[in-house]
Design an enzyme around this catalytic site. Structure first.
Site, PDB file in Angstrom:
ATOM      1  N   SER A 175      -9.902  -0.685   6.958  1.00 48.38           N
ATOM      2  CA  SER A 175      -9.312  -0.494   5.626  1.00 48.38           C
ATOM      3  C   SER A 175      -8.597  -1.702   5.042  1.00 48.38           C
ATOM      4  CB  SER A 175      -8.348   0.700   5.650  1.00 48.38           C
ATOM      5  OG  SER A 175      -9.063   1.895   5.768  1.00 48.38           O
TER       6      SER A 175
ATOM      7  N   LYS B 230       0.846  -1.198   0.000  1.00 49.24           N
ATOM      8  CA  LYS B 230       0.000   0.000   0.000  1.00 49.24           C
ATOM      9  C   LYS B 230       0.881   1.248   0.000  1.00 49.24           C
ATOM     10  CE  LYS B 230      -3.951   1.995   2.547  1.00 49.24           C
ATOM     11  NZ  LYS B 230      -4.844   1.814   3.716  1.00 49.24           N
TER      12      LYS B 230
ATOM     13  N   SER C 108      -9.653   1.742   2.855  1.00 48.96           N
ATOM     14  CA  SER C 108      -8.833   2.547   1.957  1.00 48.96           C
ATOM     15  C   SER C 108      -7.791   1.747   1.182  1.00 48.96           C
ATOM     16  CB  SER C 108      -8.125   3.640   2.777  1.00 48.96           C
ATOM     17  OG  SER C 108      -7.266   3.059   3.754  1.00 48.96           O
TER      18      SER C 108
END
Length: 488
Positions: free
Chosen positions: A176, A77, A152
């Site tokens: 997330s 990420k 996210s």
């Protein structure tokens, strides 16, 4: 040559026997990414040269027979610092930021000869539940490209679900990792707060953030957590826990395990079809020898309100460092120091990030601190106590990961409250600092459903044990979207 259908154990066997090299595996992974990237948009940056060079070095040293992760590529990420690879947090503010250090989780992965293949798309500064607030692009759900991948960590989830990579890392502040894992039909674990070092994670909510793994299967998830977990002197909130082998209980039966199913997790706001799916999952646990009983978590209904005060307050403090002075974007039209600050932040941050900074700044302001931030902290304690009461009598809690399946692109991104409520079932776990996993539990309207398993602090082994037992009796983890070669 595509190897994306092979498990980590199978890849390790191929690497050890020299049927494939680490460089060939890395190239095959890059090919898988490129073949699917236009359809799903999982990545912001590919680290092609660096990854191939690292793979060559691993081949020269030889694959370690005692290290199952040796030569395995994975995605990261884009809010986790990677030295020499752009780390943007999906924001204009950091569009050109290249860290000069690695996050501890990345250092640990490198120490195990893992290969960072690229950085994945996300909601800007991890603020969002659909990966639509990214400055760069909107990622699409692996199963239906008209749906969101969740957020996210949407890019990390879609990269695994679509067959671009076998493993990835995300971060989880209010759901997330778990929510995008549910929306994409894969496994996503938020470990106990402090289990994985936050050093090098671009901070959002410092009392809530936690790095964790995405994978196709429960065992692979535990294998990646084995790599990244452990205490760290660079993180003051790191827990001084001895790393267990998180795979050690996988394969053990769950006879006699006591499982709680909170009535609040099947109540208002939950899609009736998802409720039905979770009740079927509960029956499956009973068939495996566990007992499942209804309990109450009475204060969980306040979780979303508490979270958006605490997380936004922490974000308003953490994001003060992005001011155009030392790194990242700087407004070109500024003539005074004040204009540098104001214009840089106005132009560099997206709408959702600015919304949360304002919300947090308001909650921390002198006239409202007691009514909002202090009160939220008190209710957070009540939520923690609810969990403690349940875990005094039960081993695990189960429930849905999300109240609905993946929703359509551009349907909730202009409706912040509805978007926030999508985290209704994941947020309490972060507020209490507990471990939680989402695993595939079937389909509703052709889209994946996630089953969430929650345990007391440091009970990851138990969670993996129960998750693997459930997985072994179903084939949901074997069903893949069309983009991965599946039929759905």
């Amino acid at each position: 040559m595509s190897l994306n259908h092979k498990t980590i154990d199978e890849l390790h066997t191929l690497l050890l026997s020299k049927e494939i090299s680490a460089k060939e595996l890395t190239q095959a992974t890059l090919d898988d990414i490129k073949a699917r990237e236009d359809a799903v948009g999982s990545f912001i940056t590919l680290a092609e040269e660096k990854a191939l060079s690292q793979a060559e070095a691993i081949d020269a040293r030889g694959i370690d027979p005692n290290n199952v992760m040796s030569g395995i590529p994975f995605a990261v990420k884009d809010n986790i610092s990677t030295e020499g690879i752009l780390t943007t947090a999906a924001s204009k503010m950091l569009y050109n930021y290249e860290p000069i250090f690695n996050a501890t989780a990345i250092e640990k992965a490198y120490a195990k000869d893992m290969i960072v293949i690229g950085k994945t798309n996300m909601d800007e500064f991890a603020m969002g539940g659909s990966t639509e607030t990214s400055y760069f692009k909107k990622t699409k759900n692996a199963w239906d490209h008209s749906k969101v991948p969740g957020g996210s960590s949407g890019g990390s989830a879609t990269a695994v679900a679509s067959g671009q990579v076998r493993l990835s890392l995300g971060s989880d502040t209010g759901g997330s990792i778990r929510q995008p894992a549910a929306f994409n039909g894969i496994v996503g674990m938020k470990p106990t707060y402090g289990t994985v070092s936050r050093f090098g994670l671009i901070a959002f909510g410092s009392s809530l953030d936690q790095i964790g793994p995405f994978s196709q299967t429960v065992k692979e998830n535990a294998q990646l957590l084995n790599v990244i977990a452990g205490s760290d002197d660079k993180d003051s909130t790191s827990a001084p826990v001895q790393i267990a082998d998180y795979t050690s209980a996988i394969g053990k039966d769950i006879k006699g395990m006591k499982i709680a199913l909170p009535k609040e997790y099947l109540g208002e706001g939950i899609d009736p079809k998802i409720k039905e799916n979770i009740l079927e999952a509960a029956k499956q646990f009973e068939k495996l020898g566990a007992t499942v009983e209804e309990v109450s978590l009475p204060h969980s209904k306040y979780g979303v309100a508490v979270y958006y005060i605490i997380a936004s307050s922490e974000a308003s403090s953490n994001l003060q460092r992005f001011d155009g002075i030392r790194y990242g974007y700087r407004a070109q039209d500024a003539k005074t120091l004040e204009e540098i600050y104001v214009n840089t932040r106005s132009q560099g941050f997206g709408e959702e990030v600015k919304r949360r900074i304002m919300l947090g700044t308001f909650s921390l302001s002198s006239g409202y601190y007691d009514a909002y931030f202090k009160k939220a902290g008190q209710v957070r304690t009540l939520i923690i106590q609810d969990f403690e009461k349940v875990f005094a009598d039960y081993d695990l809690i189960i429930g849905p990961t999300a109240p609905t399946v993946a929703f359509g692109l551009d349907t909730l991104n202009h409706d912040p409250v509805s978007m926030y409520l999508a985290d209704l079932l994941t947020i309490p776990v972060n507020l209490a600092g507990l471990p939680g996993i989402s695993i595939p539990s079937g389909f509703v309207d052709g889209l994946p459903v996630g089953l969430q398993l929650i345990g007391p602090k440091y009970s990851e082994e138990r969670i993996y044990q129960a998750a693997a037992a459930f997985e072994a009796t179903t084939d949901y983890h074997k069903q893949q979207p069309v983009i991965f070669g599946g039929e759905k």
